[in-house]
Design a protein around this motif. Structure first.
Motif, mmCIF file in Angstrom:
data_model
loop_
_atom_site.group_PDB
_atom_site.id
_atom_site.type_symbol
_atom_site.label_atom_id
_atom_site.label_comp_id
_atom_site.label_asym_id
_atom_site.label_seq_id
_atom_site.Cartn_x
_atom_site.Cartn_y
_atom_site.Cartn_z
ATOM 1 N N PRO A 6 -6.172 2.611 4.185
ATOM 2 C CA PRO A 6 -5.348 2.099 2.904
ATOM 3 C C PRO A 6 -4.068 3.051 2.879
ATOM 4 N N HIS A 7 -3.179 2.424 2.435
ATOM 5 C CA HIS A 7 -1.661 3.429 2.102
ATOM 6 C C HIS A 7 -2.100 4.381 0.860
ATOM 7 N N ARG A 8 -0.984 5.288 0.843
ATOM 8 C CA ARG A 8 -1.070 6.393 -0.300
ATOM 9 C C ARG A 8 0.476 6.239 -0.766
ATOM 10 N N VAL A 9 1.081 5.083 -0.699
ATOM 11 C CA VAL A 9 2.260 4.954 -1.428
ATOM 12 C C VAL A 9 2.176 4.774 -2.850
ATOM 13 N N PHE A 69 9.680 5.573 -4.439
ATOM 14 C CA PHE A 69 8.357 5.781 -3.806
ATOM 15 C C PHE A 69 7.779 7.013 -3.635
ATOM 16 N N ALA A 70 6.766 7.493 -3.478
ATOM 17 C CA ALA A 70 6.213 8.684 -2.864
ATOM 18 C C ALA A 70 4.570 8.699 -2.156
ATOM 19 N N VAL A 71 4.698 9.288 -1.184
ATOM 20 C CA VAL A 71 3.344 9.416 -0.518
ATOM 21 C C VAL A 71 2.817 10.285 -1.096
ATOM 22 N N VAL A 72 1.534 10.091 -1.902
ATOM 23 C CA VAL A 72 0.773 11.139 -2.429
ATOM 24 C C VAL A 72 -0.365 11.555 -1.396
ATOM 25 N N THR A 73 -0.734 13.006 -1.559
ATOM 26 C CA THR A 73 -1.914 13.467 -0.721
ATOM 27 C C THR A 73 -3.118 12.645 -1.067
ATOM 28 N N PRO A 74 -3.844 12.923 -0.059
ATOM 29 C CA PRO A 74 -5.255 12.107 -0.411
ATOM 30 C C PRO A 74 -6.255 12.680 -1.563
#
Lengths: 77, 201
Positions: A6-9, A69-74
């Motif tokens: 799954p994406h983390r956006v 948008f931002a990609v978050v850490t897991p």
């Protein structure tokens, strides 16, 4: 990250709308996208965004895609 | 030219055929031999004999010939329970494979009718059908070979080696199983695409 995962956006539309005092309906009318689609984006249910939608969003909100948008850490998800 | 549609009657006919297969195949391949066994009938087995013999008959005209292909029907009036069970094993494979093919296909037809062809459920169903078609014929032939040797041993009173005839149709069925595996992969990609499109803004 394999593309099967799954994406983390994370979409920051909520914050940008609040900062600009705009509602989902107003934004939808301004860029010609349905309220449902804007809600999908705002509520992190979108899986892909058309470049045309992104351009319209950035124009309307006077921002860049990176602001939206931002990609978050897991760990944050 | 009339449009070629798969309409509700086609769906109904397909479902009916699959339902007949689902219920009828196990009933015929296992039910009938079981009934014969229970009724005290003789065990009739379509045996395969290794020896080949040229058939000569005064009825054959010049230039014509007939060859025995190794097929023979063996009838045992007093077959043991073990032998009956052994001869039932290949039929049990067919009886088990029938619902594994027709059941998922029935489900698949329903999902296609609902317009949800590209779904994870459809992928799973196609994989089950493909795998069954790939493996079941070989299991059937292996068990037929074992049962055949046992029947011949009982009938002729001498040891027979395991022998099996694999018809070309078996390869076709297995090839169909592999092809369905590929179709399942296409459906998986389609399901993913559909998932993406549903979340496209």
């Amino acid at each position: 990250m394999p593309v099967e995962e799954p994406h983390r956006v994370q979409c920051r539309l909520d914050e940008l709308l609040a900062e600009r005092g705009l509602t989902v309906t107003a934004l939808a009318e301004r860029i010609g996208v349905t309220v449902v689609n804007i809600s999908v984006l705002k509520n992190q249910r979108a899986k892909a965004v058309r470049f045309s939608t992104l351009t319209a969003l950035c124009d309307a909100l006077e921002c860049q895609p990176g602001d939206l948008f931002a990609v978050v850490t897991p760990e944050c998800t | 030219m009339a449009r070629l549609d798969f309409d509700r009657w086609d769906y109904a006919a397909t479902k009916l055929l699959l339902l007949v297969g689902l219920l009828g195949v196990p009933l015929v391949v296992v039910g009938l031999p079981l009934a014969a066994w229970a009724g005290g009938d003789a065990l009739v087995w379509p045996a395969v004999l290794e020896e080949q013999a040229r058939v000569t008959s005064p009825a054959l005209r010049d230039g014509a010939s007939a060859a025995w292909d190794g097929g023979a029907e063996v009838t045992l009036a007093d077959a043991s329970g073990t032998l009956w069970l052994l001869t039932l094993l290949p039929a049990l494979v067919v009886a088990a494979a029938a619902p594994l093919v027709t059941g998922p296909l029935l489900g698949l037809v329903r999902t296609i009718q609902r317009g949800e062809s590209f779904s994870d459920a459809a992928v799973r169903r196609l994989r089950v059908v493909g795998l069954t078609l790939l493996l079941a014929p070989w299991a059937h032939h292996a068990l037929t070979g074992i049962a055949n040797a046992a029947v011949l041993e009982e009938a002729f009173g001498q040891e027979f080696w395991f022998s099996v005839v694999i018809p070309a149709g078996t390869l076709a069925i297995s090839a169909l199983g592999l092809a369905l595996g590929a179709v399942a992969e296409a459906f998986r990609q389609g399901a993913r695409l559909r998932d993406d499109v549903e979340g496209l803004v």
